[in-house]
Design an enzyme around this catalytic site. Structure first.
Site, PDB file in Angstrom:
ATOM      1  N   LYS A 147      31.682  41.147  45.094  1.00 46.63           N
ATOM      2  CA  LYS A 147      32.944  41.071  45.453  1.00 46.63           C
ATOM      3  C   LYS A 147      34.230  41.101  44.332  1.00 46.63           C
ATOM      4  O   LYS A 147      35.632  41.282  44.320  1.00 46.63           O
ATOM      5  CB  LYS A 147      33.223  39.831  46.407  1.00 46.63           C
ATOM      6  CG  LYS A 147      32.841  40.197  47.584  1.00 46.63           C
ATOM      7  CD  LYS A 147      32.891  39.100  48.642  1.00 46.63           C
ATOM      8  CE  LYS A 147      32.629  39.275  50.105  1.00 46.63           C
ATOM      9  NZ  LYS A 147      31.138  39.443  50.251  1.00 46.63           N
ATOM     10  N   LEU A 148      33.918  40.986  43.141  1.00 48.11           N
ATOM     11  CA  LEU A 148      34.728  41.117  42.108  1.00 48.11           C
ATOM     12  C   LEU A 148      35.162  42.519  41.836  1.00 48.11           C
ATOM     13  O   LEU A 148      36.051  42.724  40.791  1.00 48.11           O
ATOM     14  CB  LEU A 148      34.290  40.395  40.570  1.00 48.11           C
ATOM     15  CG  LEU A 148      34.096  38.866  40.823  1.00 48.11           C
ATOM     16  CD1 LEU A 148      33.334  38.579  39.539  1.00 48.11           C
ATOM     17  CD2 LEU A 148      35.385  38.019  40.744  1.00 48.11           C
TER      18      LEU A 148
END
Length: 647
Positions: A147-148
């Site tokens: 999710k980065l």
């Protein structure tokens, strides 16, 4: 184990086999391994039954090792049978089933313990807990690392999720945009990165249990992900102290404790190594192997999500199969336009395949796209060409729908290998990422009746499109590059540069050719005039009913409009279609208001699950009956399937 088995009817497609009984379809088109093929349908249902019984045996601790095999083997067979349904959830169930087959999960409260004294209330080796905890930790932490991604951090992956009713409390203090950025995307990122660490430590575990439970309960309502949310809720207990079930059972009334598992301290187990005064000899080979296996397994699970440089043939705009990367909900895709062209090499005839008939082709996996034409190749000597096949992409580093497949490549003869990049996949135009904010600003400037569709295309290619007659006001505007718009019926060409636009005739085909050396980006602006007129008519009916009810309408109401007041339609007077739609909308709104409470939502949820498992159970019984007694006539089989689908 039971939660994973209950997920089978949803994750593995039990409900979708019903019609195949009548159609006689027993071929799997896209197995993950080429040599795998499904059994006949009746035997497939028998396989599901064996797997369910295996999961039930795991839960009860009855014939534990045999139950693990009965669940694990059919499950992985089904999982590898169709790559189009491969996902993170089904992959996790397979991993947990594999681990349970190796662990001593039948040492407390199990049926096996009633017949084997050495298993009753016995210690479990700590590496069992370490393996399961590490697996759950990896699911959380790798999902957080994924999710980065720029899309998730920028708040674009789940653009409209903040409108869901579950986020209504947050919208009381935050705007919808801030709710999406801070709560949906920011909260999801922080929770995934920190959940494993917070669950591990005693001090932070109570807080983590609250947030993780809330998170998975929300996911169960936000997404159609089967039993995954409830399975993850069940894993919370793995991080607590091993003796917590005994403490819970010790608080039960004395008359009930006689029917429950023992609350006495566990007895020593030969599978465990004890230090200090209870030590009996040194560490055995079996325990060395268990420690080595645990370390290697964890390293393998950490490596697989980043192993896509090896299996490059499965990569498209994102890396690898969507299944073992734990990139859950990071990338959202939709197909804006699908067109499949074939050309007969003998006659030169050009035709098109209907995408709805061949739905698996819209799965963005290169090997699936390459295998799909093989189904049609025998009847298409000239090959199958993926002309004008465009894949929409929302949240994969680009704001516009893009092509996935090069339309100039014959997919029947196109090469594909799992170890090398796929040459006929077009690249992702990451240079368009800065356009995202500008496109959002353009959409914000539109009125409530105008919609926009953004398209990006490569030099030398063209898009053929048809403007429906319902879209009476459709225009095209170029945002980047240079295009030539060809009006097919009028045999006219119009050259448009950046900032220019033109009106498109309704009910006709047109082609948009990209003639600039760089990719083009343009947008369609359209108004659905038919839908707009319908909304105006419904609004007038609503206002007319209000005027009649409050006495401000003096003229008599026509007979065909009397039903809007709840009065019956006079005999011989046909029901106006607009009035019929108005009444249906009013009924839905009234039903939605009546069923908006938490109790009503719970009732709908339980009702949906009841009919799902009812259908699965009936279809399984029909299949078992067919195996024993043979299939009945097609008419009777159709009636039985209809009864199984009854709601």
């Amino acid at each position: 184990g039971l939660l994973m088995a209950l997920d089978v009817p949803q994750e593995r497609g039990l409900g979708h086999l019903d019609q195949r009984y009548l159609d006689g379809l027993e071929v799997c088109r896209f197995p993950l391994l080429p040599f795998l093929q499904p059994l006949p349908l009746d035997w497939m249902y028998l396989l599901y039954t064996i797997m369910f019984l295996g999961a039930l045996g795991i839960m009860l601790g009855c014939c534990y090792r045999l139950s693990c095999i009965a669940f694990l083997c059919p499950y992985w067979y089904l999982l590898l049978l169709d790559k189009t349904s491969w996902n993170n959830h089904s992959y996790l169930y397979g991993l947990l089933g594999f681990q349970l087959a190796l662990l001593g999960a039948d040492r407390y409260g199990s049926v096996d313990g009633l017949f084997r004294a050495q298993k009753q209330n016995a210690h479990v080796p700590l590496w069992n807990y370490a393996l399961l905890r590490a697996q759950v930790f990896i699911v959380y932490f790798i999902a957080g690392l994924k999710k980065l991604d720029a899309d998730w951090v920028g708040g674009f992956s789940m653009g409209t999720l903040a409108r869901h009713w579950l986020f209504a409390p947050f919208r009381l203090v935050l705007s919808e945009e801030l709710t999406s950025r801070l709560v949906v995307h920011g909260g999801g990122l922080v929770l995934d990165l920190s959940a494993g660490f917070l669950l591990f430590f005693d001090v932070t575990r109570p807080l983590a249990l609250v947030f993780v439970t809330y998170f998975h309960c929300m996911n169960s309502q936000l997404f159609s992900i089967g039993m995954f949310s409830y399975t993850m809720l069940a894993t919370n207990g793995l991080f607590c102290r091993p003796e917590w079930p005994r403490g819970l059972l010790a608080r039960c009334p004395p008359w009930l404790q006689g029917w429950l598992p023992s609350t006495k301290p566990p007895q020593p187990s030969p599978d465990c190594h004890y230090g200090g005064q209870r030590a009996q000899g040194g560490i055995r080979l079996r325990q060395h192997l268990a420690a080595a296996f645990t370390i290697l397994y964890v390293l393998e699970q950490l490596f697989l999500p980043y192993s896509h440089f090896i299996t490059q043939g499965y990569n498209n705009w994102t890396n690898g199969l969507y299944g073992y990367s734990w990139d859950m909900m990071v990338h959202s895709r939709f197909h804006q336009h699908v067109k499949i062209t074939y050309k007969d090499g003998l006659t030169g005839e050009v035709g098109y395949l209907k995408p709805g008939v061949s739905e698996p082709v819209v799965v963005p996996i290169p090997c699936v796209v390459s295998w799909f034409p093989m189904l049609w190749a025998p009847s298409l000597p000239g090959g199958l060409w993926g002309t004008h096949r465009i894949w929409g992409c929302c949240g994969v580093l680009t704001p516009c729908p893009l092509r996935l497949v090069d339309p100039r490549v014959d997919l029947v003869r196109a090469p594909w290998s799992p170890w090398t990049p796929t040459p006929w996949l077009l690249p992702l135009l990451v240079d368009l990422s800065p356009w995202r904010q500008r496109l959002q600003e353009l959409e914000a400037q539109l009125d409530g009746h105008t919609d926009a569709v953004f398209i990006a295309d490569f030099p030398g290619l063209h898009l053929e499109n048809f403007v429906s007659e319902d879209l009476g006001n459709t225009s095209l505007r170029v945002l980047q590059g240079k295009v030539v718009v060809e009006l097919v019926e009028q045999q006219q060409n119009h050259s448009l540069q950046e900032g220019e636009g033109m009106q498109l005739p309704a009910g006709q085909y047109h082609k948009v050719h990209t003639v600039s050396p760089e990719p083009s980006c343009y947008m369609y602006l359209y108004v659905n005039t038919t839908a707009l007129e319908l909304e105006h008519n419904l609004t007038r009916l609503r206002e007319l009913r209000e005027r009649v009810l409050n006495g401000t309408e003096q003229s008599p109401l026509p007979l065909e409009l009397r039903p809007i007041l709840g009065e019956p339609l006079p005999t011989g007077v046909p029901l106006d279609p607009v009035v019929s739609l108005f009444l249906r909308r009013e009924q839905r709104e009234q039903r939605r208001q009546r069923e908006s409470s938490l109790a009503q939502r719970l009732q709908r949820f339980l009702r949906k699950k009841f009919f799902l498992f009812r259908r699965s159970a009936l279809m399984t019984l029909i299949a078992l009956r067919n195996l024993v007694l043979g299939r009945p006539s097609p008419e009777r089989l159709a009636q039985e399937v209809t009864f199984a689908n009854w709601r």
